[in-house]
Design a protein around this motif. Structure first.
Motif, short mmCIF file in Angstrom:
data_model
loop_
_atom_site.label_atom_id
_atom_site.label_comp_id
_atom_site.label_asym_id
_atom_site.label_seq_id
_atom_site.Cartn_x
_atom_site.Cartn_y
_atom_site.Cartn_z
N LEU A 124 -112.44 -24.98 69.46
CA LEU A 124 -111.05 -25.42 69.38
C LEU A 124 -110.93 -26.47 68.29
N VAL A 125 -109.96 -26.29 67.39
CA VAL A 125 -109.76 -27.27 66.33
C VAL A 125 -108.48 -28.06 66.58
N ARG A 126 -108.39 -29.19 65.93
CA ARG A 126 -107.25 -30.07 66.11
C ARG A 126 -105.95 -29.38 65.66
N GLY A 127 -104.91 -29.53 66.48
CA GLY A 127 -103.59 -29.03 66.11
C GLY A 127 -103.40 -27.54 66.26
N GLU A 128 -104.23 -26.87 67.06
CA GLU A 128 -104.04 -25.43 67.27
C GLU A 128 -103.88 -25.13 68.76
N VAL A 129 -103.29 -23.96 69.02
CA VAL A 129 -103.29 -23.40 70.37
C VAL A 129 -104.21 -22.19 70.34
N HIS A 130 -105.27 -22.27 71.12
CA HIS A 130 -106.29 -21.21 71.16
C HIS A 130 -106.24 -20.58 72.55
N ALA A 131 -105.80 -19.33 72.62
CA ALA A 131 -105.67 -18.64 73.90
C ALA A 131 -107.00 -18.04 74.34
N VAL A 132 -107.23 -18.05 75.63
CA VAL A 132 -108.38 -17.36 76.23
C VAL A 132 -107.81 -16.29 77.15
N CYS A 133 -108.12 -15.03 76.86
CA CYS A 133 -107.57 -13.90 77.61
C CYS A 133 -108.67 -13.10 78.29
N GLY A 134 -108.33 -12.50 79.39
CA GLY A 134 -109.27 -11.66 80.13
C GLY A 134 -108.69 -11.32 81.48
N GLU A 135 -109.23 -10.28 82.09
CA GLU A 135 -108.79 -9.90 83.43
C GLU A 135 -109.22 -10.97 84.43
N ASN A 136 -108.66 -10.87 85.65
CA ASN A 136 -109.13 -11.75 86.72
C ASN A 136 -110.62 -11.52 86.93
N GLY A 137 -111.35 -12.63 87.04
CA GLY A 137 -112.80 -12.52 87.21
C GLY A 137 -113.55 -12.47 85.89
N ALA A 138 -112.81 -12.55 84.76
CA ALA A 138 -113.48 -12.50 83.45
C ALA A 138 -114.21 -13.80 83.13
N GLY A 139 -113.84 -14.89 83.82
CA GLY A 139 -114.53 -16.15 83.63
C GLY A 139 -113.72 -17.23 82.93
N LYS A 140 -112.44 -16.98 82.69
CA LYS A 140 -111.60 -17.93 81.95
C LYS A 140 -111.53 -19.29 82.64
N SER A 141 -111.12 -19.28 83.91
CA SER A 141 -110.97 -20.54 84.64
C SER A 141 -112.31 -21.23 84.83
N THR A 142 -113.36 -20.45 85.07
CA THR A 142 -114.70 -21.04 85.22
C THR A 142 -115.12 -21.76 83.95
N LEU A 143 -114.85 -21.14 82.79
CA LEU A 143 -115.20 -21.76 81.52
C LEU A 143 -114.48 -23.09 81.33
N MET A 144 -113.21 -23.12 81.68
CA MET A 144 -112.43 -24.34 81.50
C MET A 144 -112.83 -25.42 82.51
N LYS A 145 -113.24 -25.01 83.70
CA LYS A 145 -113.71 -25.98 84.68
C LYS A 145 -115.04 -26.60 84.23
N ILE A 146 -115.81 -25.88 83.47
CA ILE A 146 -117.03 -26.45 82.90
C ILE A 146 -116.68 -27.49 81.85
N VAL A 147 -115.69 -27.17 81.01
CA VAL A 147 -115.26 -28.11 79.98
C VAL A 147 -114.74 -29.40 80.61
N SER A 148 -114.00 -29.27 81.72
CA SER A 148 -113.35 -30.44 82.32
C SER A 148 -114.20 -31.16 83.36
N GLY A 149 -115.46 -30.71 83.56
CA GLY A 149 -116.35 -31.43 84.44
C GLY A 149 -116.31 -31.03 85.90
N VAL A 150 -115.50 -30.02 86.24
CA VAL A 150 -115.46 -29.54 87.63
C VAL A 150 -116.79 -28.86 87.96
N TYR A 151 -117.28 -28.02 87.04
CA TYR A 151 -118.59 -27.38 87.16
C TYR A 151 -119.48 -27.85 86.01
N GLN A 152 -120.80 -27.72 86.22
CA GLN A 152 -121.75 -27.93 85.15
C GLN A 152 -122.37 -26.57 84.78
N PRO A 153 -122.61 -26.32 83.50
CA PRO A 153 -123.15 -25.01 83.11
C PRO A 153 -124.59 -24.83 83.55
#
Length: 521
Positions: free
Chosen positions: A48-77
């Motif tokens: 992700l670069v400064r000043g952009e909107v970067h979409a993450v797309c995928g079906e349910n269960g593709a891992g989108k929310s899990t990936l973001m929870k890792i970024v935000s500290g909810v989960y650890q990789p």
């Protein structure tokens, strides 16, 4: 700096972009995450670069929310590297990531119901005067965040009294209050009306100009063209591709998400309405909420409820289901007047309500997939002495997991560990197993991917074809127009018109939803 970053810095992004250098705010390398019995992510890359909107797309269960929870500290990789502004990091909690300038708006609401809107926005960050919370400043700061979104919500109001859409706006205000450099939006428009979505997009453009990097997760692919610069696609927990949004199409994105082309958004209708009225309400009134609501549901039809936030659609459905009280009015099912005073009464009469808030009202999130599937019809899997027949119980659960294509490692998986879309499928399975004869689908595809939406639409059509009454409450007008036979439009607690779907359009629906009723009406 990669070629993709140079292109973005060169001003090829849609809309207003940050004028500074395209600094990489966030980079994820080879991210893998394993849970008991399932690998949610495997070798995923993202930047992700400064000043952009970067979409993450995928079906349910593709891992989108899990990936973001890792970024935000909810989960650890389990494996992989997170690089934030050039530094290798691993946040052990959301508080750590927030302190570092990363904020997330979760798909599932995380507000505390008994606290005020202002207290939720600034929870654990309240302005203080000595040892005491500065209530005046707290309210003023919260109001400033809400005003920025253009929403009329009282900062002193208790959250439990808000609608799902209002709670979503509070979540967004909470994230904005952090002044984060990285803002993760997980399905931010799933509960919002078209007008509220427009306001949110204006805020997003302002944030881009200020240099905020935004990770945007949404199943509403058509709306992305207004704000998204790049799109990364995940499938089954694996990285598939990254491209400029302007250089791809929605059809191409969908094909990569599901691994196949998806020609149709809505199934061909097999049901056809008859003149046989199976369900009707007359003069339903709950003072201060809705008044004199009357409509009929015919056998074989899908009836839509449309309207703006707070128009009374959900409130009417909840009252019919017995979840909220009625002051007056009559409910008739197959010519028989019903006396519904509680959800138990409604369920016994064959009426089911699929709540828009699945986490709070639709599921027992700490129980298994199997337990949730049979929860509304336990007598069907128990002996006359109340002993559960677990063989039958598990057989039923597997049947609906297969029927609805629920992505779960097993029927014993705890429901809270499933993605939002798969949780919604479990609720649908629960009411299908109950063999309900009137079903209110309240925002049934909220947070569900395009492939799963089609399956749910097909189920709704099949139910209507079987003579089961189907009422769809949706804030997505294309969904209402694509599925229903007639549309009851709500405005400020009243039905301002009932329109034939084949003879109307979005513009006419919005006129009725805004309170404009033609003189001939």
């Amino acid at each position: 700096m990669s070629q993709g970053e140079l292109n973005i810095a060169g001003g090829n992004m849609p809309g207003d972009s940050f004028a500074g250098a395209a600094e990489t705010l966030l980079r994820l390398e080879n991210i893998t995450k394993e849970f008991p019995g399932v690998r949610a992510l495997s070798g995923v890359h993202f930047d992700l670069v400064r000043g952009e909107v970067h979409a993450v797309c995928g079906e349910n269960g593709a891992g989108k929310s899990t990936l973001m929870k890792i970024v935000s500290g909810v989960y650890q990789p389990t494996e992989g590297t997170i690089i934030h502004k050039g530094n290798k990091v691993q946040y052990s909690s959301p508080l750590e990531s927030e302190a570092a300038g990363i904020a997330i708006i979760h798909q599932e609401l995380n507000l505390i119901p008994h606290l005020s809107v202002a207290e939720n926005i600034y929870l654990a960050r309240e302005p203080r005067r000595g040892f005491w919370v500065d209530r005046k400043k707290l309210r003023a700061d919260a109001k400033r965040c809400l005003d920025r979104l253009g929403v009329d919500i009282d900062p002193d109001q208790t959250v439990r009294g808000l609608s799902v859409a209002q709670c979503q706006m509070v979540e967004i205000a909470k994230a904005l209050s952090l002044d984060a450099e990285v803002l993760i939006m997980d399905e931010p428009t799933s509960s919002l009306t078209e007008q509220e979505t427009t306001l949110l997009f204006k805020v997003i453009h302002d944030l881009k100009r200020a240099g905020v990097g935004i990770v945007y997760i949404s199943h509403r692919l058509d709306e992305m063209a207004q704000i998204v610069d790049r799109v990364t696609i995940l499938r089954d927990g694996r990285y598939i591709s990254t491209a400029k949004f302007a250089d791809t199409t929605v059809d191409q994105i969908v094909a990569q998400m599901v691994g196949r082309s998806l020609e149709e958004k809505f199934p061909e209708r097999t049901s056809a309405p008859t003149d046989d009225v199976i369900f009707a309400v007359k003069g339903l009134t709950r003072k201060g909420v809705f008044e004199d609501v009357s409509f009929e549901l015919k056998r074989g039809e899908i009836l839509g409820f449309a309207g703006l936030m707070g128009a009374g659609r959900t409130e009417v459905a909840r009252a019919i289901f017995g979840a909220d009280p009625l002051d007056s009015g009559e409910i008739t099912f197959e010519s028989r007047v019903l006396d519904i005073r509680s959800p138990q009464d409604a369920i016994r009469e064959g009426i089911a309500y699929l709540s828009e808030d699945r986490k709070s009202d639709g599921l027992a999130v700490k129980m298994s997939v199997a337990a949730n599937t049979t929860l509304a019809n336990m007598e069907a899997v128990s002996s006359k002495f109340g002993v559960i027949d677990f063989a039958k119980h598990n057989e039923i659960a597997r049947k609906y997991v297969d029927l609805l294509n629920v992505k779960t490692p097993s029927i014993e998986q705890t429901v809270r560990l499933l993605s939002g879309g798969n949780q919604q499928k479990i609720i649908i399975g629960k009411w299908l197993f109950r063999e309900s004869r009137i079903l209110f689908f309240d925002e049934p595809t909220r947070g569900i991917d395009v492939g799963a939406k089609f399956a749910i639409y097909k189920i709704m059509d099949e139910l209507a074809a079987q003579g089961i009454g189907v009422i769809l409450i949706s804030s997505e007008l294309p969904e209402v127009l694509g599925l229903t036979d007639r549309i009851a439009v709500f405005h400020e607690g009243r039905i301002t018109g009932v329109l034939k779907t084949a003879e109307t359009n979005q513009e006419e629906i919005m006129r009725y939803a805004s309170g404009y009723v033609p003189a001939a009406q």
